[in-house]
Design a protein around this motif. Structure first.
Motif, short mmCIF file in Angstrom:
data_model
loop_
_atom_site.label_atom_id
_atom_site.label_comp_id
_atom_site.label_asym_id
_atom_site.label_seq_id
_atom_site.Cartn_x
_atom_site.Cartn_y
_atom_site.Cartn_z
N LEU A 1 0.83 -1.10 0.04
CA LEU A 1 0.10 0.06 0.16
C LEU A 1 0.55 1.23 0.12
O LEU A 1 1.59 1.35 0.98
CB LEU A 1 -0.99 0.04 1.10
CG LEU A 1 -1.72 -1.33 1.43
CD1 LEU A 1 -2.62 -0.99 2.75
CD2 LEU A 1 -2.83 -1.34 0.42
N PRO A 2 0.53 2.19 -0.98
CA PRO A 2 1.18 3.47 -1.01
C PRO A 2 0.84 4.28 0.46
O PRO A 2 -0.42 4.05 0.72
CB PRO A 2 0.67 4.30 -2.22
CG PRO A 2 0.23 3.34 -2.88
CD PRO A 2 -0.29 2.13 -2.16
N ASN A 3 1.45 5.09 0.91
CA ASN A 3 1.14 5.85 2.00
C ASN A 3 0.05 6.74 1.65
O ASN A 3 0.25 7.70 0.87
CB ASN A 3 2.26 6.40 2.66
CG ASN A 3 2.01 6.99 4.31
OD1 ASN A 3 0.94 7.60 4.27
ND2 ASN A 3 2.98 6.59 4.89
N PRO A 4 -1.13 6.68 2.23
CA PRO A 4 -2.30 7.81 1.83
C PRO A 4 -1.82 9.41 2.15
O PRO A 4 -2.40 9.98 1.37
CB PRO A 4 -3.28 7.32 2.71
CG PRO A 4 -2.97 6.57 3.77
CD PRO A 4 -1.64 5.93 3.25
N GLN B 1 11.21 6.01 5.57
CA GLN B 1 10.61 4.93 6.09
C GLN B 1 11.36 3.64 6.02
O GLN B 1 11.44 2.84 6.84
CB GLN B 1 9.10 4.82 5.59
CG GLN B 1 8.06 5.84 6.03
CD GLN B 1 6.94 5.82 5.09
OE1 GLN B 1 6.99 5.98 3.67
NE2 GLN B 1 5.72 5.72 5.71
N ARG B 2 12.05 3.78 5.00
CA ARG B 2 12.92 2.42 4.46
C ARG B 2 14.21 2.58 5.74
O ARG B 2 14.43 1.61 6.27
CB ARG B 2 13.22 2.72 3.12
CG ARG B 2 14.50 1.48 2.81
CD ARG B 2 15.79 2.07 2.84
NE ARG B 2 16.84 1.53 2.05
CZ ARG B 2 18.20 1.48 2.10
NH1 ARG B 2 18.65 2.46 2.61
NH2 ARG B 2 18.88 0.69 1.30
N TYR C 1 7.18 -1.07 3.83
CA TYR C 1 7.84 -0.11 4.71
C TYR C 1 6.93 1.16 4.63
O TYR C 1 7.13 2.11 5.32
CB TYR C 1 9.21 0.18 4.76
CG TYR C 1 9.86 0.22 3.31
CD1 TYR C 1 9.71 1.40 2.83
CD2 TYR C 1 10.55 -0.77 2.93
CE1 TYR C 1 10.48 1.50 1.40
CE2 TYR C 1 11.07 -0.67 1.75
CZ TYR C 1 11.13 0.67 1.15
OH TYR C 1 11.67 0.47 -0.25
N THR C 2 5.91 1.40 3.31
CA THR C 2 5.76 2.83 2.91
C THR C 2 4.28 2.93 3.64
O THR C 2 3.90 4.20 3.40
CB THR C 2 5.48 2.57 1.57
OG1 THR C 2 4.37 1.61 1.19
CG2 THR C 2 6.69 2.38 0.81
#
Length: 396
Positions: A36-39, A299-300, A370-371
């Motif tokens: 999931l992409p970070n919203p 985040q990574r 991690y995203t």
């Protein structure tokens, strides 16, 4: 009722990840499972403005049926990006708008695959491709991945042992491992393909998300074989509108893909195409992508730092230069499925590695996303997962 269903659907499995995501709907669960992409990266206000502009300027026209190929200005925009960013000779006629990259995979299966044809994929490989192409009942073969790309010797052997019709790859920040093929690996791979009739499929949903190092040319730059690129706005604008595309410079392939799409859904959501295009021409996409890359790099880094603190030293981790995932390899004696069960009791989730393989299936691998978590949540989740790993190691 099974006698009523087709063999292809009876032999196909539900998406393992989609089933896991049902579990992680629990807000108490820290999930590293989804892709999931970070919203917070979604340009919500700008997309709202684009919707308002499209409807106010065009009225009911944007709610009508449209052409199968897709909205021409959007196709021209995509072609122009390939020209300017990658130096490819692409025009709008080489682009077919799809309902996400996943539909692209389905259309490729419809166009190319007969039952018992041979398909070569990475090991481990993208689960969505395995599921989509499985419906056409091919024989899958997998080629091992190293840190710089595929095992070239094994690749050459598989190409000549089997009549491989399709080679499917994710060369940039691969799903699930996060690795990227080096230029040398791509060049050698492309040269090997030239001696075959194999069609090259390059899926590139993450290529724009490089936050370390330099971009590498597409594999097709080193091969004269028929090739197809898959792209998507899901990771750089929004996944919910499901706007992706297929790119091929072979008119005979494009013609068959258009026929297959007409039979599937006539055309991709026209209103979403118009909104995405309006957003693109009204906003600076490069600036938006730079914000995403900055976020994902942080985040990574947070996940790798937490892994270094909480995981035992004998856990191997990939260190991606972009994208959304990293890959962990546990000791040979450890099962990632058992780890998943234990981790679930600690309210943390990931994807065990098994669904990313066909044939021989290692039991000791897993994927981490991690995203979709902030650094504080990542730290707590990795701490819980590290605790679960140590518990299983103590029981071995």
């Amino acid at each position: 009722m099974n006698q009523l269903f087709s063999d292809r659907i009876l032999n196909s499995k539900k998406s393992f990840i989609r089933e896991i995501l049902k579990i992680t709907n629990n807000k108490d669960i820290i999930s590293f499972a989804g892709g999931l992409p970070n919203p917070i990266s979604f340009p919500t206000a700008a997309l709202q403005d684009a919707m308002n502009t499209v409807t106010s300027k065009n009225g009911s026209h944007v709610f009508q049926y449209a052409t199968t190929e897709g909205y021409l200005p959007l196709r021209e925009y995509i072609a122009k990006r390939y020209q300017t960013k990658h130096g490819l000779t692409i025009n709008a006629d080489d682009i077919l708008i799809t309902s996400g990259s996943q539909q692209g995979l389905d259309l490729i299966g419809k166009v190319f695959l007969n039952k018992d044809d041979h398909v070569l994929i990475e090991k481990p490989g993208y689960l969505g491709a395995i599921q989509a192409l499985s419906l056409y009942e091919p024989h899958f073969h997998q080629v091992d991945l190293f840190e710089d790309g595929i095992d070239l010797n094994q690749f050459k052997t598989l190409l000549h042992q089997h009549n491989i019709k399709l080679f499917y790859s994710v060369p940039n920040f691969q799903n699930p491992t996060g690795i990227t093929y080096s230029k040398a690996n791509r060049e050698a791979l492309g040269g090997m393909l030239n001696d075959t009739q194999t069609v090259l499929i390059e899926d590139d949903p993450y290529g724009e998300l490089r936050f370390i190092g330099e971009d590498v040319p597409y594999i097709q730059s080193f091969s004269s074989n028929p090739s197809i690129l898959l792209g998507s706005f899901s990771k750089i604008v929004t996944p919910g509108m499901r706007i992706g595309w297929i790119c091929t410079t072979r008119p005979e392939i494009m013609d068959k893909l258009i026929i297959a799409k007409q039979a599937s859904d006539l055309h991709t959501n026209y209103f979403s195409q118009r909104v995405i295009y309006q957003y693109l021409i009204d906003n600076n996409l490069e600036e938006h992508i730079s914000h995403i890359k900055k976020l994902y790099k942080e985040q990574r880094e947070a996940m790798l730092l937490s892994i270094a603190e909480y995981f035992p030293e004998n856990i191997k981790i990939t260190k991606p230069e972009g994208g959304m995932f990293l890959w962990a390899t546990l000791p040979d004696s450890m099962s990632s499925l058992k780890l998943f069960e234990l981790a679930s009791t600690l309210k943390v989730a990931f994807v065990p590695g098994e669904p990313f393989y066909v044939g021989e299936i290692p039991q000791n691998t897993l994927r981490l996303n991690y995203t979709n978590s902030d650094p504080k949540t990542i730290d707590e989740g990795i701490k819980r997962l590290g605790q679960a790993i140590k518990t299983l190691l103590a029981q071995a």
